[in-house]
Design a protein around this motif. Structure first.
Motif, PDB file in Angstrom:
ATOM      1  N   GLU A  96      31.112 -30.908  48.307  1.00 26.33           N
ATOM      2  CA  GLU A  96      30.890 -30.574  49.877  1.00 26.33           C
ATOM      3  C   GLU A  96      29.203 -31.032  49.939  1.00 26.33           C
ATOM      4  O   GLU A  96      28.780 -31.665  49.092  1.00 26.33           O
ATOM      5  N   TYR A  97      28.441 -29.982  50.651  1.00 28.39           N
ATOM      6  CA  TYR A  97      26.912 -30.320  50.680  1.00 28.39           C
ATOM      7  C   TYR A  97      26.205 -29.205  49.667  1.00 28.39           C
ATOM      8  O   TYR A  97      24.998 -28.973  49.909  1.00 28.39           O
ATOM      9  N   GLU A  98      26.827 -28.671  48.823  1.00 29.48           N
ATOM     10  CA  GLU A  98      26.213 -27.587  48.336  1.00 29.48           C
ATOM     11  C   GLU A  98      25.594 -28.205  46.737  1.00 29.48           C
ATOM     12  O   GLU A  98      25.223 -29.364  46.690  1.00 29.48           O
ATOM     13  N   LYS A  99      25.128 -27.280  46.008  1.00 22.91           N
ATOM     14  CA  LYS A  99      24.271 -27.434  44.886  1.00 22.91           C
ATOM     15  C   LYS A  99      24.739 -28.746  44.225  1.00 22.91           C
ATOM     16  O   LYS A  99      25.826 -29.043  43.829  1.00 22.91           O
ATOM     17  N   LEU A 100      23.688 -29.486  44.014  1.00 24.76           N
ATOM     18  CA  LEU A 100      23.709 -30.939  43.206  1.00 24.76           C
ATOM     19  C   LEU A 100      23.553 -30.528  41.711  1.00 24.76           C
ATOM     20  O   LEU A 100      22.726 -29.817  41.199  1.00 24.76           O
ATOM     21  N   PHE A 101      24.390 -31.390  40.871  1.00 25.63           N
ATOM     22  CA  PHE A 101      24.209 -31.607  39.434  1.00 25.63           C
ATOM     23  C   PHE A 101      23.749 -32.814  39.217  1.00 25.63           C
ATOM     24  O   PHE A 101      24.175 -33.711  39.462  1.00 25.63           O
ATOM     25  N   PHE A 102      22.562 -32.782  38.360  1.00 26.17           N
ATOM     26  CA  PHE A 102      22.070 -33.956  38.183  1.00 26.17           C
ATOM     27  C   PHE A 102      22.209 -34.606  36.816  1.00 26.17           C
ATOM     28  O   PHE A 102      22.380 -33.790  35.870  1.00 26.17           O
ATOM     29  N   GLY A 103      22.179 -35.839  36.720  1.00 27.83           N
ATOM     30  CA  GLY A 103      22.140 -36.205  35.381  1.00 27.83           C
ATOM     31  C   GLY A 103      20.721 -36.154  34.905  1.00 27.83           C
ATOM     32  O   GLY A 103      19.856 -35.792  35.371  1.00 27.83           O
ATOM     33  N   SER A 104      20.597 -36.799  33.442  1.00 29.39           N
ATOM     34  CA  SER A 104      19.499 -36.772  32.563  1.00 29.39           C
ATOM     35  C   SER A 104      18.027 -37.782  32.920  1.00 29.39           C
ATOM     36  O   SER A 104      17.187 -37.617  32.592  1.00 29.39           O
ATOM     37  N   GLY A 105      18.608 -38.631  34.106  1.00 27.94           N
ATOM     38  CA  GLY A 105      17.784 -39.750  34.466  1.00 27.94           C
ATOM     39  C   GLY A 105      17.777 -41.015  33.706  1.00 27.94           C
ATOM     40  O   GLY A 105      18.027 -40.975  32.469  1.00 27.94           O
TER      41      GLY A 105
END
Lengths: 111, 113
Positions: A96-105
């Motif tokens: 949904e629109y909640e917390k995003l989990f990011f990759g290491s870039g």
């Protein structure tokens, strides 16, 4: 296991080349994103896909084309690379629109 | 226009002190706020979030305070440790936009042993 993984971590290329960055998430999330972080650490959204459908497309040159073959993958293809494209690109996912989990870039350097 | 900003770009503290990182936002329609920590060479890592129907939320060693009256958000880190050294970002979302987080400038926190 890495939740959001993107490859490559570093990408050095010449101006005018075409390159791709791949992203995969194993969190079962429906939504995936591409963010760009500039040299001043400012993070800005580029694209968002929900269940393979494009839902956010910010003001990004059409040289940038995202592709989502399935909801666990979101790739970014960049045509005719320019010097100003040099930045760190982050893939992320969320439910949904909640917390995003990011990759290491992916640190992209255009020479 | 919509914006999320930070008052201080850098913050230096001694190990064991409490740290407070501040953030101002201008979009009164925002209903969800998040704090992220970004260490060198890594992606932003979720710390804590808060919805607009709350004014305080606590996690492990961290507390987020939300003041909707003055559109202010803060992150408090108790007993700051050298491992807390990183760039901290606040971000806001209107809730109807799938993860369209608007990020603040970022504050560099340096913890001295």
């Amino acid at each position: 296991d890495t939740a959001v993984s993107q490859t490559p971590k570093y990408l050095v290329t010449q101006m005018g080349n075409d390159k791709s960055i791949k992203c995969e998430q194993n969190l079962g999330h429906d939504t995936m994103y591409w963010y760009k972080q500039d040299s001043k650490k400012f993070l800005k959204i580029m694209f968002s896909y929900n269940n393979k459908e494009l839902i956010i497309n910010e003001t990004v040159p059409n040289r940038f084309s995202p592709k989502s073959p399935d909801k666990a993958h979101l790739n970014l293809h960049i045509n005719s690379l320019e010097l100003g494209d040099s930045a760190v690109y982050f893939c992320a996912s969320s439910q949904e629109y909640e917390k995003l989990f990011f990759g290491s870039g992916t640190q992209l350097s255009v020479l | 226009g919509e914006s999320v900003g930070l008052h201080l770009p850098t913050l230096s503290v001694q190990e064991g002190d409490n740290s407070i990182i501040n953030c101002a936002y201008s979009n009164s329609a925002s209903d969800y706020f998040i704090w992220y920590k970004q260490e060198s060479g890594k992606g932003p890592q979720f710390i804590i979030d808060i919805r607009s129907n709350m004014d305080k939320r606590q996690g492990q060693r961290v507390t987020v305070l939300l003041n909707k009256t003055v559109k202010h958000l803060s992150l408090q880190i108790a007993a700051t440790q050298p491992g807390d050294s990183a760039v901290y970002f606040c971000a806001e979302n209107k809730g109807t936009s799938y993860g369209k987080l608007t990020f603040g400038q970022g504050t560099i926190l340096t913890v001295h042993p």
